[in-house]
Scaffold this motif. Structure first.
Motif, short mmCIF file in Angstrom:
data_model
loop_
_atom_site.label_atom_id
_atom_site.label_comp_id
_atom_site.label_asym_id
_atom_site.label_seq_id
_atom_site.Cartn_x
_atom_site.Cartn_y
_atom_site.Cartn_z
N GLY A 156 0.83 -1.20 0.00
CA GLY A 156 0.00 0.00 0.00
C GLY A 156 0.86 1.24 0.00
O GLY A 156 2.09 1.18 0.02
N VAL A 157 0.19 2.40 0.03
CA VAL A 157 0.87 3.69 -0.10
C VAL A 157 0.43 4.59 1.05
O VAL A 157 -0.77 4.70 1.34
CB VAL A 157 0.53 4.36 -1.44
N PRO A 158 1.36 5.27 1.73
CA PRO A 158 0.98 6.20 2.79
C PRO A 158 0.47 7.51 2.21
O PRO A 158 0.57 7.77 1.01
CB PRO A 158 2.31 6.41 3.54
N GLN A 159 -0.07 8.34 3.08
CA GLN A 159 -0.55 9.64 2.63
C GLN A 159 0.59 10.61 2.35
O GLN A 159 0.49 11.44 1.47
CB GLN A 159 -1.48 10.24 3.69
N ARG A 160 1.68 10.47 3.09
CA ARG A 160 2.77 11.45 3.00
C ARG A 160 4.11 10.73 3.10
O ARG A 160 4.27 9.78 3.87
CB ARG A 160 2.63 12.49 4.13
N VAL A 161 5.08 11.22 2.30
CA VAL A 161 6.44 10.68 2.34
C VAL A 161 7.38 11.81 2.76
O VAL A 161 7.49 12.82 2.06
CB VAL A 161 6.87 10.11 0.98
N VAL A 162 8.03 11.64 3.90
CA VAL A 162 8.96 12.65 4.43
C VAL A 162 10.36 12.30 3.95
O VAL A 162 10.86 11.20 4.19
CB VAL A 162 8.91 12.70 5.97
N ILE A 163 10.99 13.25 3.24
CA ILE A 163 12.33 13.02 2.70
C ILE A 163 13.23 14.18 3.08
O ILE A 163 12.76 15.23 3.49
CB ILE A 163 12.30 12.88 1.16
N ASP A 164 14.54 13.95 2.94
CA ASP A 164 15.45 15.09 3.05
C ASP A 164 15.60 15.69 1.66
O ASP A 164 14.84 15.36 0.75
CB ASP A 164 16.79 14.68 3.67
N ASN A 165 16.57 16.55 1.48
CA ASN A 165 16.63 17.35 0.26
C ASN A 165 17.65 16.84 -0.75
O ASN A 165 18.38 17.62 -1.36
CB ASN A 165 16.93 18.81 0.62
N LEU A 166 17.70 15.53 -0.96
CA LEU A 166 18.60 15.01 -1.98
C LEU A 166 18.08 15.37 -3.36
O LEU A 166 16.89 15.56 -3.58
CB LEU A 166 18.75 13.50 -1.84
N LYS A 167 19.02 15.46 -4.33
CA LYS A 167 18.69 15.99 -5.66
C LYS A 167 17.69 15.11 -6.41
O LYS A 167 16.98 15.59 -7.29
CB LYS A 167 19.97 16.14 -6.49
N GLY A 198 -0.26 8.70 -5.59
CA GLY A 198 -1.20 9.44 -4.76
C GLY A 198 -0.67 9.81 -3.38
O GLY A 198 -1.45 9.90 -2.43
N PHE A 199 0.65 10.04 -3.24
CA PHE A 199 1.18 10.48 -1.95
C PHE A 199 1.70 11.91 -2.06
O PHE A 199 1.98 12.41 -3.15
CB PHE A 199 2.29 9.55 -1.45
N LEU A 200 1.78 12.57 -0.90
CA LEU A 200 2.30 13.93 -0.82
C LEU A 200 3.78 13.88 -0.46
O LEU A 200 4.19 13.09 0.38
CB LEU A 200 1.54 14.74 0.23
N VAL A 201 4.56 14.75 -1.09
CA VAL A 201 5.98 14.86 -0.79
C VAL A 201 6.16 15.91 0.30
O VAL A 201 5.70 17.04 0.16
CB VAL A 201 6.79 15.24 -2.03
N ALA A 202 6.84 15.54 1.40
CA ALA A 202 7.04 16.45 2.52
C ALA A 202 8.53 16.57 2.80
O ALA A 202 9.09 15.82 3.58
CB ALA A 202 6.30 15.95 3.77
N PRO A 203 9.21 17.53 2.15
CA PRO A 203 10.65 17.70 2.38
C PRO A 203 10.93 18.28 3.77
O PRO A 203 10.17 19.12 4.27
CB PRO A 203 11.10 18.68 1.29
N CYS A 204 12.03 17.82 4.38
CA CYS A 204 12.44 18.40 5.65
C CYS A 204 13.01 19.79 5.43
O CYS A 204 13.47 20.13 4.35
CB CYS A 204 13.52 17.53 6.31
N LYS A 205 12.99 20.58 6.48
CA LYS A 205 13.72 21.85 6.45
C LYS A 205 15.19 21.54 6.31
O LYS A 205 15.70 20.61 6.93
CB LYS A 205 13.46 22.62 7.75
N PRO A 206 15.93 22.27 5.43
CA PRO A 206 17.35 21.98 5.24
C PRO A 206 18.12 21.94 6.55
O PRO A 206 17.91 22.75 7.45
CB PRO A 206 17.83 23.15 4.35
N ARG A 207 19.01 20.92 6.66
CA ARG A 207 19.89 20.72 7.82
C ARG A 207 19.12 20.47 9.10
O ARG A 207 19.51 20.91 10.18
CB ARG A 207 20.84 21.93 7.97
N THR A 208 18.00 19.77 9.01
CA THR A 208 17.24 19.39 10.20
C THR A 208 16.90 17.91 10.14
O THR A 208 15.74 17.54 9.93
CB THR A 208 15.94 20.22 10.33
#
Length: 510
Positions: free
Chosen positions: A195-206, A231-241
């Motif tokens: 299955g697929v989650p609603q949101r995917v939290v990633i860091d800021n890789l290219k 159908g998921f949302l991309v949620a990037p972290c704040k840089p360097r956090t």
């Protein structure tokens, strides 16, 4: 100082010397508390609740604070405050104060500023999510593993995707962090979870974020397309956090390094991926998690799996996006193959989406301008004739066989004339045939066929003859001769007397 402990010793009959020995309290201090306890009746009976006891101490037994000496910077308080509001450094503040008569030390200024600006504690707030709401993704260096293709050891990275609620995770080792790899790992992880989650939290890789900006991060075009497909949302972290994805940072990558990779001898990456899949379902999945105190796999199967979005009917067709220039030959170069685009866009930069089955070309504002099948080998050239300038198309697509086919479509005489031109054993007349066949666009098939028939009748087989017939409208004039009339032939043009007058004797000339 623990007033409650002192009272307990006083109530038990301990002496001041004994209290000093047991609690390390000076005898005079013990005597002060003894007198205070007797005054308020605290040596006998039931003690009041702890909060009331400490309130009584604050109200009736204030602590005398030692006298404080005034800072040498105090007379300049307003100046220091104003300079700090302007973010002036402490060394510069000291220099500005010296201009006003200050004679103290740098440390005095430093201590004064620190009293003005007390350090705020670094507070962390733990964020918990609902089942199926979020996964966190991270890459971590995993040492070196052997490449099954050639047996060489290569740098390897661990991709970890952790479900934030159950802490169940997917792990895979790879040799790079390129866009195709990044997308393939997402596809594999979602298939693993079912299955697929609603949101995917990633860091800021290219591979995921092209511009790391907290206010308006720019999602990589291919990753955006992947997110829309699943159908998921991309949620990037704040840089360097990295703490913003602590569930995968500490409980994912670090745990994989300490547990699965810890003490493991070098192996092939394929073997490591088979082993880590088992490890996710056993050691990692069935342990008591350090934070939740529950087994991640059990939590996942019992609750979270049902909360995930269902997988789409087909997996994401992994595509690669690039920006390329349309060269003057009307082709772009993508993955060592050539793809045509409309000639009006020559010199512009186009966006290329390279999927596994097809390649699409877009303008800078994502307007689709061309679609091709994906080239199967390097150097292959895929052409849509409509993309080329009209005057250049025949020279590209009309070979000898194609010219003969076009002539047959026009008529018998055109076919015969074209055949004679192409059969020339010395000259290559293919370009002449192409120009002749393009005349059909100007005059139509019927007139061109009639003109070819007239040229054949007079044995004048050339492009120039056919074009002259058409320009003069002679193709419909029956038996009229095309060329100038030839005068009757004579044995001699001049008479014998004219040629040989000095020899003329009146005899007849045979």
């Amino acid at each position: 100082m623990d007033i409650y402990a002192i009272l307990q010793h006083l109530r038990s009959g301990a002496s001041n010397r004994g209290i000093r020995r047991e609690l390390g309290v000076d005898r005079r201090t013990a005597q002060k508390y003894r007198a205070w306890a007797e005054e308020y009746g605290l040596l006998k009976g039931t003690l009041p609740p702890l909060e009331e006891l400490y309130q009584l101490v604050e109200e009736t037994l204030p602590v005398k604070e030692p006298p404080q000496s005034q800072s040498t910077v105090e007379p300049y308080r307003e100046v220091v405050v104003k300079l700090r509001e302007q973010n002036v450094e402490i060394s510069a503040i000291k220099a500005r104060l010296e201009e006003r008569g200050y004679q103290g030390s740098y440390m005095a200024v430093w201590r004064f500023v620190k009293q003005l600006e007390p350090v705020q504690p670094d507070v962390t707030v733990r964020v918990e999510t609902a089942p199926g709401e979020e996964v966190q993704v991270d890459f971590g260096y995993a040492g070196r593993m052997r490449d099954p293709a050639n047996g060489e050891e290569r740098k390897t990275w661990a991709f970890v995707m952790t479900l934030s609620w159950s802490r169940h995770q997917y792990v895979e080792f790879v040799f790079d962090q390129k866009i195709p790899t990044w997308l393939r790992l997402h596809r594999n992880a979602f298939a693993f979870f079912g299955g697929v989650p609603q949101r995917v939290v990633i860091d800021n890789l290219k591979a995921g974020i092209t511009q790391a900006c907290w206010d308006d991060p720019q999602v990589q075009a291919t990753y955006r397309e992947c997110a829309e497909h699943y159908g998921f949302l991309v949620a990037p972290c704040k840089p360097r956090t990295p703490q913003h994805k602590g569930k995968v940072e500490k409980g994912g990558v670090h745990y994989v390094k300490r547990n699965f990779l810890g003490g493991r001898e070098a192996t092939t990456i394929s073997q490591a991926n088979r082993d880590v899949r088992v490890w996710c379902m056993t050691t990692a999945g069935q342990r008591a998690h350090g934070t939740t105190r529950k087994q991640p796999l059990v939590q996942f199967e019992a609750v979270e799996q049902a909360a995930l979005k269902p997988l789409p009917e087909t997996p994401y067709d992994m595509a690669e996006w690039k920006q390329v220039k349309l060269h003057r030959d009307c082709y772009v170069v993508f993955d060592n193959a050539y793809y045509s685009a409309p000639f009006r866009l020559v010199g512009q930069r186009l966006r290329v989406r390279g999927g596994s089955q097809e390649v699409r070309l877009y303008t800078g504002d994502y307007h689709l301008v061309a679609t091709h099948e994906r080239a199967r080998e390097a150097g292959e050239r895929l052409t849509n004739p409509a993309h080329l300038p009209p005057d250049k198309v025949p020279g590209l697509i009309l070979d000898r066989a194609a010219c003969q086919a076009v002539a047959e479509d026009i008529g018998f005489s055109t076919t015969a004339l074209v055949g004679r031109l192409l059969a020339d054993p010395v000259m290559d007349r293919l370009s002449m045939v192409r120009r002749l066949l393009r005349l059909r666009e100007q005059v139509g098939d019927e007139r061109l066929e009639a003109a070819c028939e007239r040229a054949l009748r007079f044995d004048e087989v050339s492009y120039k003859t056919v074009k002259r017939i058409l320009s003069q409208g002679l193709e419909a004039e029956g038996e009229n001769v095309v060329t100038a009339e030839i005068p009757p032939a004579e044995r001699f043009v001049r008479g014998a007397q004219e040629l040989l007058g000095h020899l003329w004797s009146g005899a007849s000339w045979n």
